[in-house]
Scaffold this motif. Structure first.
Motif, PDB file in Angstrom:
ATOM      1  N   ARG A 237       0.867  -1.025  -0.081  1.00 26.23           N
ATOM      2  CA  ARG A 237      -0.105   0.030   0.151  1.00 26.23           C
ATOM      3  C   ARG A 237       0.759   1.216  -0.414  1.00 26.23           C
ATOM      4  O   ARG A 237       0.784   2.046  -0.892  1.00 26.23           O
ATOM      5  CB  ARG A 237      -0.993  -0.018   1.244  1.00 26.23           C
ATOM      6  CG  ARG A 237      -2.256   1.437   1.753  1.00 26.23           C
ATOM      7  CD  ARG A 237      -2.184   1.582   2.463  1.00 26.23           C
ATOM      8  NE  ARG A 237      -1.446   1.302   3.915  1.00 26.23           N
ATOM      9  CZ  ARG A 237      -1.377   2.333   3.768  1.00 26.23           C
ATOM     10  NH1 ARG A 237      -1.490   3.344   3.126  1.00 26.23           N
ATOM     11  NH2 ARG A 237      -0.428   2.119   5.240  1.00 26.23           N
TER      12      ARG A 237
ATOM     13  N   THR B  72      -6.303   1.440  -2.781  1.00 26.57           N
ATOM     14  CA  THR B  72      -7.894   1.462  -2.051  1.00 26.57           C
ATOM     15  C   THR B  72      -8.029   0.494  -2.183  1.00 26.57           C
ATOM     16  O   THR B  72      -8.778  -0.419  -0.911  1.00 26.57           O
ATOM     17  CB  THR B  72      -8.958   1.885  -3.522  1.00 26.57           C
ATOM     18  OG1 THR B  72      -9.009   2.610  -3.446  1.00 26.57           O
ATOM     19  CG2 THR B  72     -10.264   1.218  -2.830  1.00 26.57           C
ATOM     20  N   VAL B  73      -7.471  -1.210  -2.809  1.00 24.01           N
ATOM     21  CA  VAL B  73      -7.822  -2.171  -2.909  1.00 24.01           C
ATOM     22  C   VAL B  73      -6.946  -2.700  -1.432  1.00 24.01           C
ATOM     23  O   VAL B  73      -7.488  -3.488  -0.753  1.00 24.01           O
ATOM     24  CB  VAL B  73      -7.929  -2.997  -4.303  1.00 24.01           C
ATOM     25  CG1 VAL B  73      -7.701  -4.506  -3.586  1.00 24.01           C
ATOM     26  CG2 VAL B  73      -8.390  -2.941  -5.406  1.00 24.01           C
TER      27      VAL B  73
ATOM     28  N   LEU C 242      -8.727  -4.810   1.791  1.00 27.50           N
ATOM     29  CA  LEU C 242      -7.574  -6.042   1.564  1.00 27.50           C
ATOM     30  C   LEU C 242      -7.419  -6.366   3.579  1.00 27.50           C
ATOM     31  O   LEU C 242      -7.319  -7.253   4.133  1.00 27.50           O
ATOM     32  CB  LEU C 242      -6.455  -6.801   1.401  1.00 27.50           C
ATOM     33  CG  LEU C 242      -5.423  -7.482   1.258  1.00 27.50           C
ATOM     34  CD1 LEU C 242      -6.874  -8.890   1.923  1.00 27.50           C
ATOM     35  CD2 LEU C 242      -4.128  -7.803   0.337  1.00 27.50           C
TER      36      LEU C 242
ATOM     37  N   TRP D 149      -8.362 -11.610  -2.503  1.00 28.31           N
ATOM     38  CA  TRP D 149      -7.949 -10.663  -2.914  1.00 28.31           C
ATOM     39  C   TRP D 149      -7.127  -9.644  -3.224  1.00 28.31           C
ATOM     40  O   TRP D 149      -6.783  -9.272  -3.665  1.00 28.31           O
ATOM     41  CB  TRP D 149      -8.660 -10.878  -1.028  1.00 28.31           C
ATOM     42  CG  TRP D 149      -9.434  -9.469  -0.924  1.00 28.31           C
ATOM     43  CD1 TRP D 149      -9.531 -10.782   0.251  1.00 28.31           C
ATOM     44  CD2 TRP D 149     -10.559  -8.984  -0.217  1.00 28.31           C
ATOM     45  NE1 TRP D 149     -11.378  -9.977   1.093  1.00 28.31           N
ATOM     46  CE2 TRP D 149     -11.550  -8.955   0.339  1.00 28.31           C
ATOM     47  CE3 TRP D 149     -10.169  -7.103  -1.163  1.00 28.31           C
ATOM     48  CZ2 TRP D 149     -12.208  -8.352   0.144  1.00 28.31           C
ATOM     49  CZ3 TRP D 149     -11.094  -7.243  -0.974  1.00 28.31           C
ATOM     50  CH2 TRP D 149     -12.197  -6.937   0.174  1.00 28.31           C
TER      51      TRP D 149
ATOM     52  N   MET E 261      -7.736  -9.329  -6.666  1.00 27.30           N
ATOM     53  CA  MET E 261      -8.020  -7.856  -7.416  1.00 27.30           C
ATOM     54  C   MET E 261      -7.277  -6.896  -7.415  1.00 27.30           C
ATOM     55  O   MET E 261      -6.604  -5.878  -7.606  1.00 27.30           O
ATOM     56  CB  MET E 261      -9.054  -8.266  -6.091  1.00 27.30           C
ATOM     57  CG  MET E 261     -10.026  -6.362  -6.705  1.00 27.30           C
ATOM     58  SD  MET E 261     -11.155  -6.563  -4.783  1.00 27.30           S
ATOM     59  CE  MET E 261     -12.443  -7.106  -5.812  1.00 27.30           C
ATOM     60  N   LEU E 262      -5.910  -7.193  -5.812  1.00 24.55           N
ATOM     61  CA  LEU E 262      -4.604  -6.115  -5.524  1.00 24.55           C
ATOM     62  C   LEU E 262      -3.753  -6.485  -6.815  1.00 24.55           C
ATOM     63  O   LEU E 262      -3.196  -5.038  -7.748  1.00 24.55           O
ATOM     64  CB  LEU E 262      -3.997  -6.457  -4.887  1.00 24.55           C
ATOM     65  CG  LEU E 262      -2.874  -5.405  -3.977  1.00 24.55           C
ATOM     66  CD1 LEU E 262      -3.741  -4.370  -3.983  1.00 24.55           C
ATOM     67  CD2 LEU E 262      -2.445  -5.794  -2.771  1.00 24.55           C
TER      68      LEU E 262
ATOM     69  N   ALA F  10      -5.710  -3.859  -9.550  1.00 25.89           N
ATOM     70  CA  ALA F  10      -5.442  -2.784  -8.949  1.00 25.89           C
ATOM     71  C   ALA F  10      -3.829  -2.673  -9.510  1.00 25.89           C
ATOM     72  O   ALA F  10      -3.438  -1.505 -10.420  1.00 25.89           O
ATOM     73  CB  ALA F  10      -6.116  -2.534  -8.215  1.00 25.89           C
TER      74      ALA F  10
ATOM     75  N   CYS G  17     -10.636   3.964  -8.767  1.00 24.14           N
ATOM     76  CA  CYS G  17     -11.120   3.573  -7.126  1.00 24.14           C
ATOM     77  C   CYS G  17     -12.002   4.065  -7.337  1.00 24.14           C
ATOM     78  O   CYS G  17     -11.842   2.690  -6.658  1.00 24.14           O
ATOM     79  CB  CYS G  17      -9.784   5.525  -6.879  1.00 24.14           C
ATOM     80  SG  CYS G  17      -8.556   5.399  -7.392  1.00 24.14           S
TER      81      CYS G  17
ATOM     82  N   TYR H 210     -12.921   0.312  -7.905  1.00 30.41           N
ATOM     83  CA  TYR H 210     -12.371  -1.321  -6.833  1.00 30.41           C
ATOM     84  C   TYR H 210     -12.818  -1.322  -6.136  1.00 30.41           C
ATOM     85  O   TYR H 210     -12.955  -2.534  -4.973  1.00 30.41           O
ATOM     86  CB  TYR H 210     -10.829  -0.708  -7.308  1.00 30.41           C
ATOM     87  CG  TYR H 210     -10.221  -0.921  -8.166  1.00 30.41           C
ATOM     88  CD1 TYR H 210     -10.256  -2.834  -8.801  1.00 30.41           C
ATOM     89  CD2 TYR H 210     -10.400  -0.384  -9.134  1.00 30.41           C
ATOM     90  CE1 TYR H 210      -9.556  -3.523  -9.555  1.00 30.41           C
ATOM     91  CE2 TYR H 210      -8.724  -1.125 -10.086  1.00 30.41           C
ATOM     92  CZ  TYR H 210      -8.751  -2.564 -10.480  1.00 30.41           C
ATOM     93  OH  TYR H 210      -8.328  -3.298 -10.841  1.00 30.41           O
TER      94      TYR H 210
ATOM     95  N   CYS I 229     -14.389  -4.367  -3.989  1.00 29.19           N
ATOM     96  CA  CYS I 229     -14.557  -4.894  -2.453  1.00 29.19           C
ATOM     97  C   CYS I 229     -15.348  -4.255  -1.715  1.00 29.19           C
ATOM     98  O   CYS I 229     -15.039  -5.405  -0.674  1.00 29.19           O
ATOM     99  CB  CYS I 229     -13.145  -3.942  -2.131  1.00 29.19           C
ATOM    100  SG  CYS I 229     -11.189  -3.536  -3.169  1.00 29.19           S
TER     101      CYS I 229
END
Length: 103
Positions: free
Chosen positions: A38, A51-52, A56, A72, A75-76, A79, A90, A93, A97
């Protein structure tokens, strides 16, 4: 200066490393690694990944593990690789989420 594609490659590798351990690792073992992703994403303007990663982190705080964490991480990764970094991306996503977190 580091090229954005290099940052995306690094983050993709980090996500793959987490994913390899996600089936056996406890959520609290994965959380610091997700936080590092992040931070790197934030520093490099990869806003959907930030965001993801936040979502998470919430999922890990709830105790999700194994296959749920794997989803998860998929998805990350998406992203991280996203070409769009605007607010609409954003929001998209975040909506995905929210559905996953509520499910």
């Amino acid at each position: 200066m580091v090229h954005l594609n290099e940052v995306k490659q690094e983050l993709t590798a980090r996500i793959a490393a987490i994913d390899a351990r996600s089936r056996i690792a406890r959520p609290q073992e994965i959380a610091p690694e997700v936080d590092a992703i992040r931070l790197i994403a934030h520093r490099n303007g990869l806003n959907p990944a930030v965001t993801v990663a936040h979502f998470l982190d919430s999922a890990l705080s709830r105790g999700e593990r194994g296959a749920l964490v794997h989803d998860w991480l998929i998805m990350l990764g998406e992203a991280v690789r996203s070409e769009r970094q605007d607010l609409a991306a954003c929001d998209a996503y975040a909506a995905a989420c929210s559905v996953r977190l509520a499910g």
